[in-house]
Design a protein around this motif. Structure first.
Motif, mmCIF file in Angstrom:
data_model
loop_
_atom_site.group_PDB
_atom_site.id
_atom_site.type_symbol
_atom_site.label_atom_id
_atom_site.label_comp_id
_atom_site.label_asym_id
_atom_site.label_seq_id
_atom_site.Cartn_x
_atom_site.Cartn_y
_atom_site.Cartn_z
ATOM 1 N N UNK A 144 -5.631 1.837 16.081
ATOM 2 C CA UNK A 144 -4.463 1.135 15.570
ATOM 3 C C UNK A 144 -4.409 1.154 14.045
ATOM 4 N N UNK A 145 -5.561 0.996 13.387
ATOM 5 C CA UNK A 145 -5.591 1.051 11.927
ATOM 6 C C UNK A 145 -5.248 2.453 11.425
ATOM 7 N N UNK A 146 -5.769 3.468 12.087
ATOM 8 C CA UNK A 146 -5.471 4.843 11.697
ATOM 9 C C UNK A 146 -3.996 5.159 11.923
ATOM 10 N N UNK A 147 -3.445 4.683 13.032
ATOM 11 C CA UNK A 147 -2.024 4.901 13.307
ATOM 12 C C UNK A 147 -1.164 4.277 12.217
ATOM 13 N N UNK A 148 -1.537 3.068 11.770
ATOM 14 C CA UNK A 148 -0.789 2.414 10.696
ATOM 15 C C UNK A 148 -0.868 3.220 9.401
ATOM 16 N N UNK A 149 -2.027 3.842 9.162
ATOM 17 C CA UNK A 149 -2.225 4.606 7.933
ATOM 18 C C UNK A 149 -1.365 5.857 7.876
ATOM 19 N N UNK A 150 -1.172 6.514 9.003
ATOM 20 C CA UNK A 150 -0.480 7.808 9.008
ATOM 21 C C UNK A 150 0.975 7.699 9.427
ATOM 22 N N UNK A 151 1.413 6.506 9.847
ATOM 23 C CA UNK A 151 2.738 6.372 10.470
ATOM 24 C C UNK A 151 3.872 6.827 9.566
ATOM 25 N N UNK A 152 3.906 6.346 8.331
ATOM 26 C CA UNK A 152 5.058 6.658 7.484
ATOM 27 C C UNK A 152 5.094 8.119 7.089
ATOM 28 N N UNK A 153 3.924 8.689 6.763
ATOM 29 C CA UNK A 153 3.896 10.093 6.338
ATOM 30 C C UNK A 153 4.384 11.031 7.432
ATOM 31 N N UNK A 154 4.145 10.659 8.689
ATOM 32 C CA UNK A 154 4.515 11.541 9.799
ATOM 33 C C UNK A 154 5.905 11.237 10.341
ATOM 34 N N UNK A 155 6.258 9.949 10.411
ATOM 35 C CA UNK A 155 7.535 9.574 11.038
ATOM 36 C C UNK A 155 8.617 9.180 10.049
ATOM 37 N N UNK A 156 8.219 8.852 8.792
ATOM 38 C CA UNK A 156 9.144 8.342 7.777
ATOM 39 C C UNK A 156 9.773 7.013 8.192
ATOM 40 N N UNK A 157 9.090 6.263 9.047
ATOM 41 C CA UNK A 157 9.607 4.973 9.524
ATOM 42 C C UNK A 157 8.732 3.853 8.976
ATOM 43 N N UNK A 158 9.232 3.171 7.928
ATOM 44 C CA UNK A 158 8.460 2.100 7.311
ATOM 45 C C UNK A 158 8.261 0.933 8.269
ATOM 46 N N UNK A 159 9.286 0.637 9.083
ATOM 47 C CA UNK A 159 9.161 -0.495 10.004
ATOM 48 C C UNK A 159 8.084 -0.237 11.060
ATOM 49 N N UNK A 160 7.925 1.011 11.465
ATOM 50 C CA UNK A 160 6.887 1.353 12.429
ATOM 51 C C UNK A 160 5.505 1.133 11.819
ATOM 52 N N UNK A 161 5.316 1.546 10.561
ATOM 53 C CA UNK A 161 4.033 1.346 9.888
ATOM 54 C C UNK A 161 3.702 -0.137 9.794
ATOM 55 N N UNK A 162 4.708 -0.960 9.507
ATOM 56 C CA UNK A 162 4.482 -2.404 9.409
ATOM 57 C C UNK A 162 4.094 -2.994 10.761
ATOM 58 N N UNK A 163 4.767 -2.566 11.828
ATOM 59 C CA UNK A 163 4.448 -3.068 13.168
ATOM 60 C C UNK A 163 3.032 -2.663 13.573
ATOM 61 N N UNK A 164 2.663 -1.436 13.233
ATOM 62 C CA UNK A 164 1.328 -0.962 13.586
ATOM 63 C C UNK A 164 0.247 -1.704 12.792
ATOM 64 N N UNK A 165 0.547 -2.073 11.548
ATOM 65 C CA UNK A 165 -0.411 -2.854 10.755
ATOM 66 C C UNK A 165 -0.634 -4.216 11.388
ATOM 67 N N UNK A 166 0.442 -4.843 11.869
ATOM 68 C CA UNK A 166 0.295 -6.137 12.540
ATOM 69 C C UNK A 166 -0.479 -5.985 13.841
ATOM 70 N N UNK A 167 -0.213 -4.897 14.558
ATOM 71 C CA UNK A 167 -0.940 -4.642 15.801
ATOM 72 C C UNK A 167 -2.427 -4.441 15.516
ATOM 73 N N UNK A 168 -2.735 -3.746 14.409
ATOM 74 C CA UNK A 168 -4.129 -3.520 14.041
ATOM 75 C C UNK A 168 -4.836 -4.846 13.772
ATOM 76 N N UNK A 169 -4.159 -5.763 13.076
ATOM 77 C CA UNK A 169 -4.756 -7.067 12.810
ATOM 78 C C UNK A 169 -5.043 -7.797 14.116
ATOM 79 N N UNK A 170 -4.091 -7.778 15.041
ATOM 80 C CA UNK A 170 -4.294 -8.437 16.337
ATOM 81 C C UNK A 170 -5.474 -7.818 17.072
#
Length: 206
Positions: A144-170
């Motif tokens: 989950x932490x790695x997904x948050x790290x690479x999300x924006x560079x690959x998908x260009x979706x800032x909201x997805x990166x933010x959601x994944x960061x919250x998921x990583x914390x959980x």
């Protein structure tokens, strides 16, 4: 147990993409981004949480020449990500407490622990690079932490990166709660997510 490539592909699956990689060093956008962040995210996560699999107790070896203000010099473990506890005979230092009776410093080429004791035992978070040693809880948090790290560079979706960061914390908090022998330093789950944002994982970086 999953290999490095499996962990990378699990992180990609969190992005909702069908892309997969065969090797972290292959010439693809996905592999380049995973390879860019893999070691940094792994090491930070291993240092933040007191995981069982990378908790090491080790007597430090005398090495080097201490500065005049100290009597003894010990080699600092090269694979130490975070020092959690030091035992000096009858006294003990725990991470988070002010440093008393010792100093950790570099001589320009290596790191040493200086003190006035003739025996020191350290408990520390060891850098573990072999995925076969990872626990399931760590692996899921790492994904989950790695997904948050690479999300924006690959998908260009800032909201997805933010959601994944919250998921990583959980996920980090859940992994710690699942084991009575693993402890999360107060505030570290939040700090992990804040570091994600600071490094641009939320899409703020160009």
């Amino acid at each position: 147990m999953p290999a490095d490539t499996d962990i990378g592909n699990m992180a990609l699956s969190r992005l909702g993409t069908r892309a997969t990689i065969a090797d972290l060093t292959e010439n693809s956008t996905e592999a380049r981004q995973i390879n860019l962040w893999y070691a940094t995210v792994r090491d930070e996560l291993q240092s933040l949480v007191d995981w069982n699999f990378n908790r090491v107790t080790q007597a430090l070896a005398a090495s080097g020449t201490p500065p005049a203000r100290w009597a003894s010099s010990y080699a600092y473990p090269s694979d130490c990500l975070r020092m959690r506890r030091l035992e000096f005979g009858a006294s003990t230092w725990l991470w988070g407490e002010p440093a008393r009776g010792f100093e950790i410093a570099s001589n320009g080429s290596a790191t040493f622990l200086y003190c006035n004791e003739d025996r020191v035992t350290a408990v520390f978070a060891q850098r573990v690079v072999d995925p076969a040693r990872f626990t399931p809880g760590f692996t899921l948090a790492f994904v989950d932490c790695l997904a948050a790290a690479i999300a924006h560079a690959i998908t260009q979706k800032a909201d997805l990166a933010e959601r994944l960061a919250r998921r990583a914390q959980d996920r980090i908090e859940r992994a710690v709660a699942d084991s009575a022998n693993e402890g999360l330093i107060a505030g570290d789950a939040d700090r992990m997510v804040q570091s994600v944002a600071v490094r641009g994982f939320d899409g703020s970086a160009p």
